[in-house]
Design an enzyme around this catalytic site. Sequence first.
Site, PDB file in Angstrom:
ATOM      1  N   ASP A   9       0.710  -1.395   0.463  1.00  0.00           N
ATOM      2  CA  ASP A   9       0.017   0.303  -0.019  1.00  0.00           C
ATOM      3  C   ASP A   9       0.812   1.239   0.087  1.00  0.00           C
ATOM      4  O   ASP A   9       1.919   1.250   0.157  1.00  0.00           O
ATOM      5  CB  ASP A   9      -1.102  -0.210   1.621  1.00  0.00           C
ATOM      6  CG  ASP A   9      -2.141   0.454   0.617  1.00  0.00           C
ATOM      7  OD1 ASP A   9      -2.192   1.106   0.635  1.00  0.00           O
ATOM      8  OD2 ASP A   9      -2.979   0.915   1.835  1.00  0.00           O
ATOM      9  N   GLU A  50       2.251   3.764  -4.282  1.00  0.00           N
ATOM     10  CA  GLU A  50       1.051   2.985  -3.927  1.00  0.00           C
ATOM     11  C   GLU A  50       2.333   1.973  -4.701  1.00  0.00           C
ATOM     12  O   GLU A  50       2.719   0.489  -4.751  1.00  0.00           O
ATOM     13  CB  GLU A  50       0.254   2.468  -4.721  1.00  0.00           C
ATOM     14  CG  GLU A  50      -1.443   2.784  -4.279  1.00  0.00           C
ATOM     15  CD  GLU A  50      -2.411   2.845  -4.309  1.00  0.00           C
ATOM     16  OE1 GLU A  50      -3.517   3.474  -3.753  1.00  0.00           O
ATOM     17  OE2 GLU A  50      -2.372   3.381  -6.345  1.00  0.00           O
ATOM     18  N   ASP A  75      -5.373  -3.182  -2.984  1.00  0.00           N
ATOM     19  CA  ASP A  75      -7.075  -2.742  -2.454  1.00  0.00           C
ATOM     20  C   ASP A  75      -6.257  -1.216  -3.512  1.00  0.00           C
ATOM     21  O   ASP A  75      -7.064  -1.038  -3.966  1.00  0.00           O
ATOM     22  CB  ASP A  75      -6.590  -1.710  -0.971  1.00  0.00           C
ATOM     23  CG  ASP A  75      -6.229  -1.119  -0.756  1.00  0.00           C
ATOM     24  OD1 ASP A  75      -5.342  -0.244  -1.426  1.00  0.00           O
ATOM     25  OD2 ASP A  75      -5.452  -0.869   0.430  1.00  0.00           O
ATOM     26  N   ASP A 124      -1.034  -0.787   5.030  1.00  0.00           N
ATOM     27  CA  ASP A 124      -1.156   0.714   5.685  1.00  0.00           C
ATOM     28  C   ASP A 124      -1.068   1.484   6.831  1.00  0.00           C
ATOM     29  O   ASP A 124      -0.701   2.118   7.012  1.00  0.00           O
ATOM     30  CB  ASP A 124      -3.231   0.121   5.899  1.00  0.00           C
ATOM     31  CG  ASP A 124      -3.758   1.294   6.098  1.00  0.00           C
ATOM     32  OD1 ASP A 124      -4.682   2.183   5.270  1.00  0.00           O
ATOM     33  OD2 ASP A 124      -4.317   2.225   6.745  1.00  0.00           O
ATOM     34  N   HIS A 205      -4.677 -36.487   8.975  1.00  0.00           N
ATOM     35  CA  HIS A 205      -4.563 -38.192   8.007  1.00  0.00           C
ATOM     36  C   HIS A 205      -5.342 -37.132   6.615  1.00  0.00           C
ATOM     37  O   HIS A 205      -6.916 -37.672   7.220  1.00  0.00           O
ATOM     38  CB  HIS A 205      -4.680 -39.454   8.309  1.00  0.00           C
ATOM     39  CG  HIS A 205      -5.796 -39.817   9.113  1.00  0.00           C
ATOM     40  ND1 HIS A 205      -6.574 -40.047   8.905  1.00  0.00           N
ATOM     41  CD2 HIS A 205      -6.085 -39.488  10.870  1.00  0.00           C
ATOM     42  CE1 HIS A 205      -7.553 -40.668   9.534  1.00  0.00           C
ATOM     43  NE2 HIS A 205      -7.091 -40.273  11.024  1.00  0.00           N
ATOM     44  N   GLU A 281      -3.539 -40.344  18.114  1.00  0.00           N
ATOM     45  CA  GLU A 281      -4.891 -40.347  18.606  1.00  0.00           C
ATOM     46  C   GLU A 281      -5.266 -40.829  20.230  1.00  0.00           C
ATOM     47  O   GLU A 281      -4.572 -41.481  20.656  1.00  0.00           O
ATOM     48  CB  GLU A 281      -5.988 -40.865  17.640  1.00  0.00           C
ATOM     49  CG  GLU A 281      -7.895 -40.539  17.659  1.00  0.00           C
ATOM     50  CD  GLU A 281      -7.805 -38.955  17.518  1.00  0.00           C
ATOM     51  OE1 GLU A 281      -7.539 -38.520  19.120  1.00  0.00           O
ATOM     52  OE2 GLU A 281      -8.593 -38.640  16.581  1.00  0.00           O
TER      53      GLU A 281
END
Length: 401
Positions: A9, A50, A75, A124, A205, A281
């Site tokens: 920006d 910019e 932007d 920004d 997985h 698990e």
Amino acid sequence: MREFIVEADGGSRGNPGPAGYGSVVLDAATGETLAEAAEYIGVATNNVAEYRGLLAGLRAAHDLDPSATVHVRMDSKLVVEQMSGRWKIKHPDLKPLAMEAARVFPAERVTYEWIPRERNKHADRLANEAMDAGGRGEQWSAAESTAELDSAAESLGGGAAVADEAGAGDAGKSAADARAATAVASPGWAPADMGAPATFVLLRHGETPLTPQKRFSGSGGTNPALSEVGREQAERVGAALARRGTVQAIVASPLARTRETAAIVARHLGLEVSVEDEIRETDFGAWEGLTFGEVRERYPDDLTRWLADPTVAPSGGGESFAATATRIAAARDKLVAAYAGRTVLLVSHVTPIKTFIQLALGAPPEALFRMELSAASLSAVAYYADGNASVRLFNDTSHLR
């Protein structure tokens, strides 16, 4: 091949007037900030600022990896359309900047996307910091920047009013004011000098024959292998991660389905697979292989207690969620120490991955029941040196589409 996102920006307080730019390079896989750039450039127009921001972002990405692919998000409709070749560049001040930007990477490795201003907050803020520094007769300092902190806090909902008042090109409110307004909303966000985090890319997985049937499949059951669908999912994950090029190590649970998934991904990445038993698990005891409905029919009282209390184990000597969380926390600390500053792929399961997320967020145990985690999905958590964690991705399945 690595994949970067460049957000850039620029602004001018007067157009032309005192101007500055900001740009940030992000890891496309994890969202991790890899580089920031900002500069006060004296009197210039918004468009020149910019373009200078774009050029700085591309150069920073090139410094990280000249063979990478880059997706630019800005932007500025003008810059995006001109650099995409859809609009002609007529202004004499912009032509040389555009030509210079086009030479940083081969054209086929750079894509452009317009985004609304509210999605470009980090760049920004950098631009505003640069302009504020210029107003003080100084140049922007990376060590003093809080642009990432401020934009993250605002995204969490703490700075809606600030966003309207601190955009690039708006002299009404300084970045220092923005920092003060958002500081109270930003506990836990690591400062810029904390160093590179240990980043866990968490891969569930691929499918097994039990997955589409929604059966309990933990560490105490039949230890199923991947189905054909699961193997194809693992191939797609591997190809996607290879394009991004950010994973530096692979660690898998010892169960068959995770080791098979990890092996397929490892072939794409050219890495070895380490096994860590603690990210296996949960053991679901007597519920292994049953659907939720079947458990409700056979063990209604046990299921009710299990749903209400994380310290209650499944029927038949299974493992409670509290016990799983203790195990995962220990594995987390061990792996963070082992992979400090690096990105490691952890190939694991539903409960461990949800637990990593729950612990990172400081959420209560019941949060596990409020997360959806798809087969072969990717999530990511970054762990900083001060002990803070940042969840950067959850349940991403875009690579499967």
